[in-house]
Enzyme design. Structure first.
Site, short mmCIF file in Angstrom:
data_model
loop_
_atom_site.label_atom_id
_atom_site.label_comp_id
_atom_site.label_asym_id
_atom_site.label_seq_id
_atom_site.Cartn_x
_atom_site.Cartn_y
_atom_site.Cartn_z
N ASP A 139 0.86 -1.19 0.00
CA ASP A 139 0.00 0.00 0.00
C ASP A 139 0.90 1.24 0.00
O ASP A 139 1.88 1.30 0.76
CB ASP A 139 -0.87 -0.03 1.26
CG ASP A 139 -1.50 1.32 1.54
OD1 ASP A 139 -2.38 1.74 0.76
OD2 ASP A 139 -1.06 2.00 2.49
N GLY A 140 0.57 2.20 -0.85
CA GLY A 140 1.43 3.36 -1.00
C GLY A 140 1.65 4.12 0.30
O GLY A 140 2.78 4.52 0.62
N ASP A 189 -0.15 7.72 -9.21
CA ASP A 189 -0.90 7.25 -10.38
C ASP A 189 -1.91 6.21 -9.90
O ASP A 189 -1.81 5.01 -10.20
CB ASP A 189 0.06 6.64 -11.41
CG ASP A 189 -0.65 6.15 -12.65
OD1 ASP A 189 -0.08 5.28 -13.35
OD2 ASP A 189 -1.78 6.62 -12.92
N SER A 190 -2.86 6.67 -9.11
CA SER A 190 -3.76 5.73 -8.42
C SER A 190 -5.14 5.73 -9.07
O SER A 190 -5.47 6.57 -9.90
CB SER A 190 -3.91 6.15 -6.96
OG SER A 190 -4.73 7.31 -6.89
N ASP A 230 -9.28 6.14 -8.37
CA ASP A 230 -9.96 7.26 -7.69
C ASP A 230 -10.14 6.96 -6.21
O ASP A 230 -9.97 5.82 -5.76
CB ASP A 230 -11.31 7.51 -8.38
CG ASP A 230 -11.14 8.17 -9.74
OD1 ASP A 230 -12.05 8.10 -10.56
OD2 ASP A 230 -10.05 8.76 -9.98
N PRO A 240 -9.20 0.68 -2.58
CA PRO A 240 -7.83 0.67 -2.06
C PRO A 240 -7.14 2.04 -2.10
O PRO A 240 -6.19 2.27 -1.36
CB PRO A 240 -7.11 -0.34 -2.96
CG PRO A 240 -7.96 -0.52 -4.16
CD PRO A 240 -9.36 -0.23 -3.74
N1 SAM Z 1 -4.20 6.05 -15.07
C1 SAM Z 1 -5.19 5.60 -14.13
C2 SAM Z 1 -6.05 6.73 -13.70
O1 SAM Z 1 -5.85 7.83 -14.15
O2 SAM Z 1 -6.97 6.49 -12.93
C3 SAM Z 1 -4.53 4.87 -12.99
C4 SAM Z 1 -3.73 3.72 -13.48
S1 SAM Z 1 -3.21 2.47 -12.44
C5 SAM Z 1 -4.08 1.13 -13.14
C6 SAM Z 1 -3.99 2.72 -10.86
C7 SAM Z 1 -3.35 1.75 -9.87
O3 SAM Z 1 -3.45 2.22 -8.52
C8 SAM Z 1 -3.98 0.34 -9.86
O4 SAM Z 1 -3.04 -0.57 -10.36
C9 SAM Z 1 -4.29 0.08 -8.38
O5 SAM Z 1 -4.10 -1.26 -7.99
C10 SAM Z 1 -3.33 1.04 -7.70
N2 SAM Z 1 -3.65 1.37 -6.31
C11 SAM Z 1 -4.86 1.66 -5.79
N3 SAM Z 1 -4.76 1.91 -4.47
C12 SAM Z 1 -3.44 1.77 -4.14
C13 SAM Z 1 -2.70 1.90 -2.93
N4 SAM Z 1 -3.32 2.22 -1.77
N5 SAM Z 1 -1.36 1.72 -2.96
C14 SAM Z 1 -0.74 1.39 -4.12
N6 SAM Z 1 -1.38 1.24 -5.31
C15 SAM Z 1 -2.72 1.43 -5.31
#
Ligand code: SAM
Length: 286
Positions: free
Chosen positions: A138-139, A156-157, A159, A163
């Site tokens: 988790d970030g 780059d998460s 919304d 998570p």
């Molecule tokens: N370009 C996309 C956008 O604009 O919404 C985002 C791309 S990328 C697929 C988003 C990533 O954030 C996903 O792979 C998801 O698993 C990751 N993510 C979500 N919550 C997170 C967290 N708490 N820590 C790390 N990664 C996370």
């Protein structure tokens, strides 16, 4: 009857794409994942019913979110990516010769594995680059226990639901600030402003409380329905956002990077925001 992908953008507004080929659909440990091919946008990744990225227009989002902060900073060595499971953010960061190490912290290993398989052009080998260090975590947890420092942090998460909910909190932005080098910059995926203005307001409140200089910049990405997407910008170095066009042009030229969307003019003009966004974040128009 052609299969359809329907996304509820907001109450009363749906986004519809044909599913011309369903490539992969699973429930990972964190989210519902769908990858399909669409005749207009190529291969598409959707997580929990929200389009994340498409082959056709991902270059806009990734070029802007990466080249604006790195060229504004001017001497980036270490970058942290939070999220970014499709690998395109990592790909763009690694194009900068000055970058010595990129740490990517992605919570869901399945996103990385399935995007490497079904969206190979996104990462394009970036996960195998010797400068890449991939962390499955988790970030926020990574940041709060890290003693490392980064010149640029890219959130780059997904919304702020599921998570990623905590990745838009003051606690998260404070943890990012603690992991920036002096003069470093945090850039965040901050949603489609017209439909997610409360998210922009919230991030602005937190940025204002924590950083000397903060703002947003924007780009229009066709498959993020509802208008321009805004990227949060937060740094303790106000100069990064004030470079003359000539400085950005020189740095871009020296980088040797070719782009399809980013230009030095776009870099500078992207920080000009519509009045309704300036009003929402409490900033005067100049
Ligand atoms: N370009 C996309 C956008 O604009 O919404 C985002 C791309 S990328 C697929 C988003 C990533 O954030 C996903 O792979 C998801 O698993 C990751 N993510 C979500 N919550 C997170 C967290 N708490 N820590 C790390 N990664 C996370």
């Amino acid at each position: 009857m052609t299969d359809k992908y329907r996304e509820r953008v907001c109450n009363g507004y749906d986004h519809l794409l044909t599913i011309d080929e369903r490539l992969c659909e699973v429930r990972t440990d964190y989210q519902h994942l769908l990858i399909f091919r669409n005749r207009a946008f190529g291969r598409v990744l959707a997580l929990d019913g929200v389009i994340q990225t498409t082959e056709a227009d991902e270059f806009i989002y990734h070029e802007m979110m990466v080249h604006v902060p790195i060229l504004a900073h001017g001497s980036v060595r270490r970058v942290l990516i939070i999220g970014g499971g499709d690998g395109a953010m990592l790909r763009e960061v690694l194009r900068h010769r000055s970058v010595e190490q990129v740490i990517q912290v992605e919570i869901d290993q399945s996103v990385i594995e399935l995007c490497r398989k079904y969206l190979p052009n996104h990462s394009n080998g970036a996960f195998n680059d010797p400068r890449t260090r991939l962390v499955i975590d988790d970030g926020l947890h990574f940041l709060e226990q890290s003693d490392q420092r980064f010149d640029v942090i890219l959130t780059d998460s997904t919304d702020p639901e599921g998570p990623a909910a905590m990745l838009f909190s003051e606690q998260y932005y404070e943890a990012c600030k603690g992991c920036l080098t002096p003069g470093g910059v945090l850039v965040t995926q901050n949603g489609v402003a017209f439909l997610q203005l409360e998210e922009v307001r919230s991030s602005a409140r937190h940025f204002k409380a924590l950083f000397r200089d903060w703002h947003f910049f924007s780009a229009a990405i066709p498959t993020y329905a509802g208008g321009i997407m805004v990227f949060g910008w937060a740094s303790d170095n106000p100069e990064l956002r004030q470079h003359r066009l000539q400085t950005v042009q020189q740095r871009f030229s020296r980088s040797g990077i070719t782009t399809r969307y980013y230009t030095p003019d776009i870099h500078r003009s992207a920080f000009a925001l519509p009045q309704y966004i300036l009003d929402a974040i409490g900033k005067p128009s100049r």
